[in-house]
Design an enzyme around this catalytic site. Structure first.
Site, PDB file in Angstrom:
ATOM      1  N   SER A  36      51.365 -10.371  17.436  1.00  0.00           N
ATOM      2  CA  SER A  36      51.766 -11.357  16.424  1.00  0.00           C
ATOM      3  C   SER A  36      51.615 -12.800  16.899  1.00  0.00           C
ATOM      4  CB  SER A  36      53.217 -11.108  15.990  1.00  0.00           C
ATOM      5  OG  SER A  36      54.085 -11.083  17.105  1.00  0.00           O
ATOM      6  N   ASP A 325      61.204 -18.210  14.815  1.00  0.00           N
ATOM      7  CA  ASP A 325      62.120 -17.165  14.369  1.00  0.00           C
ATOM      8  C   ASP A 325      62.733 -16.493  15.601  1.00  0.00           C
ATOM      9  OD1 ASP A 325      60.151 -15.468  15.362  1.00  0.00           O
ATOM     10  OD2 ASP A 325      59.481 -14.742  13.414  1.00  0.00           O
ATOM     11  N   HIS A 328      59.196 -15.568  17.821  1.00  0.00           N
ATOM     12  CA  HIS A 328      57.970 -16.349  17.949  1.00  0.00           C
ATOM     13  C   HIS A 328      58.234 -17.840  18.126  1.00  0.00           C
ATOM     14  CE1 HIS A 328      57.071 -12.709  15.508  1.00  0.00           C
ATOM     15  NE2 HIS A 328      56.115 -12.599  16.409  1.00  0.00           N
TER      16      HIS A 328
END
Length: 359
Positions: A36, A325, A328
């Site tokens: 991600s 978040d 990340h």
């Protein structure tokens, strides 16, 4: 007067050639692999909970567009593309129409090096599946764009390949003992060796498929992410036992990349030595212009430990936050990492990207 006109023509021509030169990319393509940290939208079309195709993700990207990037703006791969003079590498699974020769993105959120990492969250593309898709690209799709096999080989050898994977093999596997038994079956050293051996096989596959310039980024300071710190409440800002796991992996990664560079002819395997910078920015945030190195900018599920809650307005000063978040980072940190990797001396070693493209 004629002499003046002649000089003026020369100056105009030089300016023209310089502008044309600046429009030529430093590399023909950028191919992106990983999790991600690099995913730019592949998970949008997969049946998984690990998605970022909703606001407030992308709040600072292209007018506030949520594309599937797990951050507020650009990723490290996006910045590297810009520095190379290339467009962003589009997500492979969302590709429509003609194949682009400027690169593709195969990265997939929640996945890792091991095929079962993150599978409790939903379907994702683990690293070997990403290499499978690249193999299909090389075997079936790209050759149509080239008349000469030597030209095709040169294109691949001059392209830049960036990889960021391994984080989830700890975050979504080894450090989830209620879901996986890996922490019971493997010591920290033996688990790192399992990951490195598996990773090495896939990097060698990339080499056999034509890749020559490959940048593999270290695992970051996973013991500092809010997903862990807000639950574990360590004495300092980070859980240093978790960070120690990342260091074990990173040390073995460095040795493996050196070995590949010395044994695979014409290859350059570059270490993205970013763990120290990520940790330093948390411990010394003011040196990076940050005010909040511990809490997410967006409002997340689980009281700051998970993904952003859809449509809720995030903090106004994302550029002062380290975390976007519960997992990340913000665009601010990604920009620093990419810039130092591109033209610095201490992050991407033994060569930065600018030096790599000149080889």
């Amino acid at each position: 007067m004629e002499k003046f006109n002649f000089l003026a023509v020369i100056i105009v021509l030089l300016m023209y050639f310089e502008s044309v030169k600046s429009d030529i990319p430093l590399a023909p393509a950028l191919y992106v692999f990983g999790d991600s940290i690099f995913d730019s939208g592949n998970n949008n079309v997969l049946p998984t909970l690990a998605k970022a195709d909703f606001k407030p993700y992308g709040s600072n990207f292209d007018g506030g567009r949520a594309t599937g990037r797990f951050t507020n703006g650009k990723t490290v791969a996006d910045f590297i593309a810009e520095f190379l003079g290339l467009p962003f590498s589009p997500p492979y699974l969302s590709l429509r129409g003609s194949l682009k020769l400027t690169g593709l993105n195969y990265a997939s959120g929640s996945c890792g090096i091991l095929p079962y990492t993150g599978n409790f969250i939903g379907k994702c593309l683990h690293f070997s599946e990403q290499v499978d898709l690249f193999e299909r690209t090389v075997d079936r799709e790209l050759p149509r764009k080239f008349d000469d096999p030597e030209e095709f080989s040169s294109y691949l050898s001059r392209s830049i390949f960036v990889v960021s994977t391994g984080n989830n093999d700890y975050v979504n596997n080894y450090l989830q003992p209620n879901i996986y038994g890996t922490s019971k079956r493997y010591t920290p050293d033996s688990f790192a060796k399992l990951l490195i051996d598996t990773l090495s096989q896939q990097l060698q596959r990339l080499y056999r498929l034509g890749a020559r310039k490959i940048i593999m980024f270290e695992i970051g300071p996973i013991g500092c992410i809010p997903s862990f710190t807000k639950k574990l409440r360590p004495n300092g800002r980070c859980n240093e036992d978790y960070n120690a796991l990342a260091v074990i992996f990173n040390n073995q990664l460095s040795d493996m990349l050196k070995n590949l560079s010395s044994t695979l002819q014409g290859s350059a395997f570059i270490l993205g030595h970013g763990h120290w910078l990520g940790y330093d920015a948390i411990i010394n945030p003011s040196a990076y212009g940050l005010m909040n190195p511990t809490s997410p900018c967006c409002i997340t599920w689980g009281n700051g430990t998970s993904a952003c809650i859809p449509e809720l307005v995030p903090c106004r000063d994302a550029d002062k936050h380290y975390f976007w978040d519960g997992y990340h980072l913000t665009e601010t940190i990604y920009r620093v990492i990419a810039t130092k990797c591109f033209n610095g001396t201490s992050l991407c070693i033994p060569k930065n990207i600018k030096e790599l493209v000149e080889d």
